[in-house]
Write an enzyme that holds these catalytic residues in place. Sequence first.
Site, PDB file in Angstrom:
ATOM      1  N   ARG A  39      68.953  10.578  11.889  1.00 35.30           N
ATOM      2  CA  ARG A  39      68.691   9.557  10.860  1.00 35.30           C
ATOM      3  C   ARG A  39      68.931  10.122   9.465  1.00 35.30           C
ATOM      4  O   ARG A  39      69.484   9.441   8.600  1.00 35.30           O
ATOM      5  CB  ARG A  39      67.260   9.041  11.011  1.00 35.30           C
ATOM      6  CG  ARG A  39      67.103   8.159  12.268  1.00 35.30           C
ATOM      7  CD  ARG A  39      65.659   8.045  12.674  1.00 35.30           C
ATOM      8  NE  ARG A  39      65.434   7.051  13.728  1.00 35.30           N
ATOM      9  CZ  ARG A  39      65.599   7.273  15.039  1.00 35.30           C
ATOM     10  NH1 ARG A  39      66.036   8.447  15.477  1.00 35.30           N
ATOM     11  NH2 ARG A  39      65.356   6.313  15.922  1.00 35.30           N
ATOM     12  N   GLY A 103      72.899   9.368  22.952  1.00 32.64           N
ATOM     13  CA  GLY A 103      72.672   7.917  22.910  1.00 32.64           C
ATOM     14  C   GLY A 103      72.252   7.474  21.518  1.00 32.64           C
ATOM     15  O   GLY A 103      72.622   6.390  21.060  1.00 32.64           O
ATOM     16  N   ARG A 131      75.598   4.675  30.221  1.00 32.54           N
ATOM     17  CA  ARG A 131      74.285   4.217  29.731  1.00 32.54           C
ATOM     18  C   ARG A 131      74.397   2.816  29.122  1.00 32.54           C
ATOM     19  O   ARG A 131      75.432   2.433  28.585  1.00 32.54           O
ATOM     20  CB  ARG A 131      73.714   5.235  28.732  1.00 32.54           C
ATOM     21  CG  ARG A 131      73.338   6.533  29.431  1.00 32.54           C
ATOM     22  CD  ARG A 131      72.772   7.551  28.495  1.00 32.54           C
ATOM     23  NE  ARG A 131      71.495   7.122  27.939  1.00 32.54           N
ATOM     24  CZ  ARG A 131      70.845   7.796  26.996  1.00 32.54           C
ATOM     25  NH1 ARG A 131      71.356   8.913  26.497  1.00 32.54           N
ATOM     26  NH2 ARG A 131      69.691   7.364  26.553  1.00 32.54           N
ATOM     27  N   GLN A 177      65.874   3.210  19.574  1.00 30.99           N
ATOM     28  CA  GLN A 177      67.316   3.206  19.305  1.00 30.99           C
ATOM     29  C   GLN A 177      67.811   1.782  19.048  1.00 30.99           C
ATOM     30  O   GLN A 177      68.596   1.549  18.127  1.00 30.99           O
ATOM     31  CB  GLN A 177      68.066   3.840  20.471  1.00 30.99           C
ATOM     32  CG  GLN A 177      67.766   5.330  20.597  1.00 30.99           C
ATOM     33  CD  GLN A 177      68.520   5.998  21.714  1.00 30.99           C
ATOM     34  OE1 GLN A 177      69.198   5.333  22.505  1.00 30.99           O
ATOM     35  NE2 GLN A 177      68.406   7.311  21.803  1.00 30.99           N
ATOM     36  N   ASP A 322      60.081  10.805  26.152  1.00 27.28           N
ATOM     37  CA  ASP A 322      60.900  12.006  26.360  1.00 27.28           C
ATOM     38  C   ASP A 322      60.099  13.153  26.982  1.00 27.28           C
ATOM     39  O   ASP A 322      60.679  14.154  27.406  1.00 27.28           O
ATOM     40  CB  ASP A 322      61.507  12.468  25.028  1.00 27.28           C
ATOM     41  CG  ASP A 322      62.612  11.525  24.563  1.00 27.28           C
ATOM     42  OD1 ASP A 322      63.099  10.711  25.385  1.00 27.28           O
ATOM     43  OD2 ASP A 322      62.986  11.589  23.386  1.00 27.28           O
ATOM     44  N   ARG A 353      66.092  10.007  35.155  1.00 31.01           N
ATOM     45  CA  ARG A 353      65.102  11.099  35.116  1.00 31.01           C
ATOM     46  C   ARG A 353      64.028  10.961  36.194  1.00 31.01           C
ATOM     47  O   ARG A 353      63.398  11.959  36.567  1.00 31.01           O
ATOM     48  CB  ARG A 353      64.454  11.183  33.721  1.00 31.01           C
ATOM     49  CG  ARG A 353      65.421  11.757  32.699  1.00 31.01           C
ATOM     50  CD  ARG A 353      64.816  11.926  31.315  1.00 31.01           C
ATOM     51  NE  ARG A 353      65.775  12.615  30.454  1.00 31.01           N
ATOM     52  CZ  ARG A 353      65.738  12.610  29.128  1.00 31.01           C
ATOM     53  NH1 ARG A 353      64.783  11.954  28.489  1.00 31.01           N
ATOM     54  NH2 ARG A 353      66.652  13.267  28.434  1.00 31.01           N
TER      55      ARG A 353
END
Length: 436
Positions: A39, A103, A131, A177, A322, A353
């Site tokens: 960012r 991503g 994705r 996102q 995450d 995952r």
Amino acid sequence: MNADNPMTTRSKTADIIVERATSLAGTIVPPADKSIAHRAAMLSALAPGTSRIVNWPRSADPASTLACLKQLGVRTGEEDGVLLVHGGELHAPALPLDCGNSGTTMRLLSGILAGQDFEATLIGDASLTPRPMKRIMDPLGEMGARITSTEGHAPLRVAGNPALTGITYRLPVASAQVKSAILLAGLFASGHTTVIETTPSRDHTERMLGLPTLEVGGERHISSSAADRPKPGIWSIPGDFSAAAFFLVAASIVPDSSLRLTGVGLNPSRTALLDMLRAMGAAIEIRNERTVGGETLADLTVTSQSLSSIQVSGGVVANAIDELPILCVACAAAAGTSEIRGANELRHKETDRIAAMTRGLRALGADISEHEDGWTIRGGAPLTGGHVDSCHDHRIAMALGVAALTASEPVHIHGADIAAVSYPGFWDELARVAGR
Ligand code: S3P
């Protein structure tokens, strides 16, 4: 830790062998936060003038963002270790923009490109290409951008439209996102663009742009408009809590351990893992809290403790999204049966995952079963050695590396060098604190 292959090559298949550790000790300075780095680079690229980014990370994902911005005509430099970004107008790239494994690069940059007066194509590696991108294509399309894809996947061709229209959009998935892509497009749209989130996701974009945020009946309404376009400034990037997380769990589960982690970002939209680990009995102390560039930083001390099981589901999952792979490792070491549910989004990360952690931990002897939206883990089964695969996912590689510290025999981690996506030097740091 022995390198099977030298880790100095860029081979995608470099392996690491991790051996049981008897204790962990020392101080770790985690790498700079990659979410904030992406960012900072993008906002600096949009701000007319020179911005400075202090503590720019060496990790591969932010490097992908910077490379794309350079292709869009943004000049960068370096002064006394500080990254300089000369921002202003973006220009049509001559070649496709390669987002690598990232991503965040692809989705946030799409939001920016949606409002430009040129066309650009975004590509990614074999993990990023499949994705889901429809989640950004739909709202950006509603605003007036024309984005084409291959069945909702990269390559994405973004035909920008400098006359975007502001929209109000309720996020169908908790995703920082997607939220950020829409809010960044809102900087180039007429009127106001409002994103409504029912489950809070990380708030770096709205914090860094200083966007108005309202709490309405348990929802968050965040708005952007052309008036919020960034000005040049100084960004200081805190240490990555998501990187520190691997060592928080490692020092909790390896007996006789004590680690100090310095300069760790403690943005409240990112730190649910702290509460989860403490609820499991982990001993984590927070010291020297300070605020740098609008983000809270602190030094953490973690000492080993016997952990007990935990039940995780609901809104808190997005806050720890995450960290769930490494939470699995804590659960495998904890007494009792843990449940982690409501984490379907993990199926859409750098790899699936949920499947990757089930396969990896099971190969080491853990008692773990997979659900569509998470795991049941019966903790306390002794881990043995074996072969596991990173699945080209940095967080899977590092989570399995931490699990291996408690295994009776060496663990071969295939494709371990992917850790450099967010944590270059992770394996050396692990070896150092293990006294090797
Ligand atoms: C990120 C948001 C999260 C996270 C990713 C980084 C960001 O993804 O998993 O590692 O920087 O905005 P989603 O927003 O898609 O959940």
